[in-house]
Design a protein around this motif. Sequence first.
Motif, mmCIF file in Angstrom:
data_model
loop_
_atom_site.group_PDB
_atom_site.id
_atom_site.type_symbol
_atom_site.label_atom_id
_atom_site.label_comp_id
_atom_site.label_asym_id
_atom_site.label_seq_id
_atom_site.Cartn_x
_atom_site.Cartn_y
_atom_site.Cartn_z
ATOM 1 N N VAL A 149 7.390 33.519 -2.863
ATOM 2 C CA VAL A 149 7.793 33.890 -1.452
ATOM 3 C C VAL A 149 7.222 33.077 -0.459
ATOM 4 O O VAL A 149 5.984 33.618 -0.284
ATOM 5 C CB VAL A 149 8.404 35.051 -1.065
ATOM 6 C CG1 VAL A 149 9.005 35.270 -0.026
ATOM 7 C CG2 VAL A 149 9.748 35.511 -2.141
ATOM 8 N N TRP A 150 7.496 32.069 0.233
ATOM 9 C CA TRP A 150 6.803 31.635 1.474
ATOM 10 C C TRP A 150 7.104 32.343 2.692
ATOM 11 O O TRP A 150 8.413 32.347 3.030
ATOM 12 C CB TRP A 150 7.037 30.147 1.566
ATOM 13 C CG TRP A 150 6.573 29.636 2.629
ATOM 14 C CD1 TRP A 150 6.874 29.197 3.790
ATOM 15 C CD2 TRP A 150 5.028 29.191 3.013
ATOM 16 N NE1 TRP A 150 6.048 28.720 4.742
ATOM 17 C CE2 TRP A 150 4.704 28.687 4.287
ATOM 18 C CE3 TRP A 150 3.904 29.190 1.855
ATOM 19 C CZ2 TRP A 150 3.544 28.358 4.491
ATOM 20 C CZ3 TRP A 150 2.722 28.831 2.402
ATOM 21 C CH2 TRP A 150 2.436 28.314 3.725
ATOM 22 N N GLN A 186 4.177 34.100 8.575
ATOM 23 C CA GLN A 186 2.640 34.318 8.216
ATOM 24 C C GLN A 186 1.806 33.017 8.050
ATOM 25 O O GLN A 186 0.858 32.972 8.074
ATOM 26 C CB GLN A 186 2.644 35.298 7.138
ATOM 27 C CG GLN A 186 3.236 36.732 7.378
ATOM 28 C CD GLN A 186 3.166 37.429 6.237
ATOM 29 O OE1 GLN A 186 2.080 37.141 5.141
ATOM 30 N NE2 GLN A 186 4.247 38.418 5.973
ATOM 31 N N GLY A 187 2.717 32.011 7.578
ATOM 32 C CA GLY A 187 2.063 30.538 7.297
ATOM 33 C C GLY A 187 1.443 30.738 5.936
ATOM 34 O O GLY A 187 0.188 30.273 5.724
ATOM 35 N N ARG A 188 1.996 31.774 5.086
ATOM 36 C CA ARG A 188 1.352 31.810 3.638
ATOM 37 C C ARG A 188 2.574 32.186 2.807
ATOM 38 O O ARG A 188 3.372 32.980 3.126
ATOM 39 C CB ARG A 188 0.016 32.758 3.711
ATOM 40 C CG ARG A 188 0.536 34.218 4.194
ATOM 41 C CD ARG A 188 -0.837 35.170 4.238
ATOM 42 N NE ARG A 188 -1.116 35.444 2.846
ATOM 43 C CZ ARG A 188 -2.318 35.338 2.180
ATOM 44 N NH1 ARG A 188 -3.190 34.803 3.127
ATOM 45 N NH2 ARG A 188 -2.491 35.452 1.094
ATOM 46 N N PHE A 189 1.775 32.297 1.460
ATOM 47 C CA PHE A 189 2.751 33.011 0.443
ATOM 48 C C PHE A 189 2.771 34.632 0.771
ATOM 49 O O PHE A 189 1.642 35.112 0.817
ATOM 50 C CB PHE A 189 2.318 32.775 -0.850
ATOM 51 C CG PHE A 189 2.742 31.095 -1.361
ATOM 52 C CD1 PHE A 189 3.908 30.848 -1.491
ATOM 53 C CD2 PHE A 189 1.658 30.377 -1.190
ATOM 54 C CE1 PHE A 189 4.150 29.277 -1.785
ATOM 55 C CE2 PHE A 189 1.685 28.983 -1.468
ATOM 56 C CZ PHE A 189 2.857 28.491 -1.838
ATOM 57 N N ASP A 190 3.847 35.279 0.672
ATOM 58 C CA ASP A 190 4.179 36.626 1.081
ATOM 59 C C ASP A 190 4.469 37.393 -0.269
ATOM 60 O O ASP A 190 5.533 37.548 -0.719
ATOM 61 C CB ASP A 190 5.253 36.639 2.094
ATOM 62 C CG ASP A 190 5.296 38.099 2.537
ATOM 63 O OD1 ASP A 190 4.764 39.002 1.897
ATOM 64 O OD2 ASP A 190 6.123 38.352 3.705
ATOM 65 N N PHE A 191 3.047 37.951 -0.670
ATOM 66 C CA PHE A 191 3.246 38.783 -2.043
ATOM 67 C C PHE A 191 4.370 40.087 -2.030
ATOM 68 O O PHE A 191 5.076 40.463 -2.678
ATOM 69 C CB PHE A 191 1.811 39.234 -2.606
ATOM 70 C CG PHE A 191 2.017 39.694 -4.046
ATOM 71 C CD1 PHE A 191 2.043 39.149 -5.106
ATOM 72 C CD2 PHE A 191 1.861 41.133 -4.229
ATOM 73 C CE1 PHE A 191 2.170 39.776 -6.273
ATOM 74 C CE2 PHE A 191 2.099 41.804 -5.124
ATOM 75 C CZ PHE A 191 2.240 41.066 -6.364
ATOM 76 N N GLU A 192 3.959 40.615 -0.629
ATOM 77 C CA GLU A 192 4.642 41.903 -0.426
ATOM 78 C C GLU A 192 6.139 41.715 -0.246
ATOM 79 O O GLU A 192 7.044 42.477 -0.902
ATOM 80 C CB GLU A 192 4.268 42.398 0.842
ATOM 81 C CG GLU A 192 2.909 42.759 0.787
ATOM 82 C CD GLU A 192 2.464 43.992 -0.292
ATOM 83 O OE1 GLU A 192 3.079 44.411 -0.494
ATOM 84 O OE2 GLU A 192 1.297 43.723 -0.596
ATOM 85 N N ALA A 193 6.619 40.709 0.204
ATOM 86 C CA ALA A 193 8.146 40.436 0.186
ATOM 87 C C ALA A 193 8.537 39.927 -1.316
ATOM 88 O O ALA A 193 9.657 40.491 -1.740
ATOM 89 C CB ALA A 193 8.273 39.015 1.079
ATOM 90 N N LEU A 194 7.714 39.443 -2.067
ATOM 91 C CA LEU A 194 8.263 38.840 -3.243
ATOM 92 C C LEU A 194 8.071 40.410 -4.116
ATOM 93 O O LEU A 194 9.056 40.426 -5.190
ATOM 94 C CB LEU A 194 7.128 38.210 -3.933
ATOM 95 C CG LEU A 194 7.287 37.706 -5.556
ATOM 96 C CD1 LEU A 194 8.368 36.704 -5.672
ATOM 97 C CD2 LEU A 194 6.115 37.014 -6.033
ATOM 98 N N GLN A 195 7.148 41.288 -3.840
ATOM 99 C CA GLN A 195 7.192 42.423 -4.708
ATOM 100 C C GLN A 195 8.283 43.310 -4.429
ATOM 101 O O GLN A 195 8.923 44.106 -5.224
ATOM 102 C CB GLN A 195 5.809 43.381 -4.081
ATOM 103 C CG GLN A 195 5.591 44.664 -5.037
ATOM 104 C CD GLN A 195 4.803 44.499 -5.811
ATOM 105 O OE1 GLN A 195 4.507 43.512 -6.889
ATOM 106 N NE2 GLN A 195 3.427 45.201 -5.854
ATOM 107 N N SER A 196 8.908 43.261 -3.084
ATOM 108 C CA SER A 196 9.941 44.125 -2.744
ATOM 109 C C SER A 196 11.094 43.545 -3.627
ATOM 110 O O SER A 196 12.243 44.314 -4.035
ATOM 111 C CB SER A 196 10.347 43.956 -1.454
ATOM 112 O OG SER A 196 9.167 44.576 -0.551
#
Length: 291
Positions: free
Chosen positions: A78-79, A83-93
């Motif tokens: 998920v981009w 944040q200008g980066r891949f968002d692992f926390e959003a993917l985790q959710s």
Amino acid sequence: MRLPVELVRPRAVESIPDGPGWHHSVKLDGWRVALAVTGEGVRVQSRSKRDVTPQFPELAAAAAGLEAGTVIDGEAVVWSEEQGRFDFEALQSRGLARRPRPGAPGAVLVAFDLLAVPYTDLRPSPLRTRWARLRDVVGQAGPEIQTVLATEDAEQARAWTRELRPRGVEGIVSKRWDSAYRPGDRRAAWRKMRISDTVDARLLGVVGPGRRPWSAVVALPDGRRAVTTPRLDSVAAARLGQAVAGQLGEEVRDAELDVRWRPLAEPVTVEVRVRTGRDTLVRYARLRPEM
């Protein structure tokens, strides 16, 4: 090829291999998945062979036009524009929910291998063949399926580790161009050079309330056990509590750790930061379930 399918797991190395014959691709901050187009529709499978299709409907939609029998290996990410980066926390959710909540950021499948096409199992074929056909397949899919950034130049790959780390690039995965796809074969294993400042540990259990733990009890790579400090923040505690719900045993007293904690029935992988010195301090970073 029938699901579930076994995926190759990279072998950790300290440096990117030099010399000809290597294919280097970026390792992103996401979840490893296999996407398969079947006669009944598109399925998305996690590395541990769990069906996660409901969590990634846009990936299934992007592959709906591909031919049945196509199987892609890749990373769901998920981009975050903010944040200008891949968002692992959003993917985790997304992954911990039954389906994406309304307004959740969209996921993309970054494809790095092709295991099958209609009537053909490509796993015995060399990577060079699989890569060329992967690019053709991705060109026929929707924009939510993209080919991973890759190069044959080891120096270029090293530059990516410096330039792209702030964007959520975790490292470089290197593979021989002439290698077949052989899960479990260490001689043919992919090499992963990691640039993250975290290390993988095994989550053994939690300290405090199961729904919102105070700390995590982990086994470090060198075999030592530790209790993470400082106390988990509210977001991390809630996510960890959700992940271990229904899997915790009765509280036990641990004389070695000098703490009471509840063991986890099936340990999972977490990322921690370890600071060494007179006393070793272990800080919880995040859960990385093997799904």
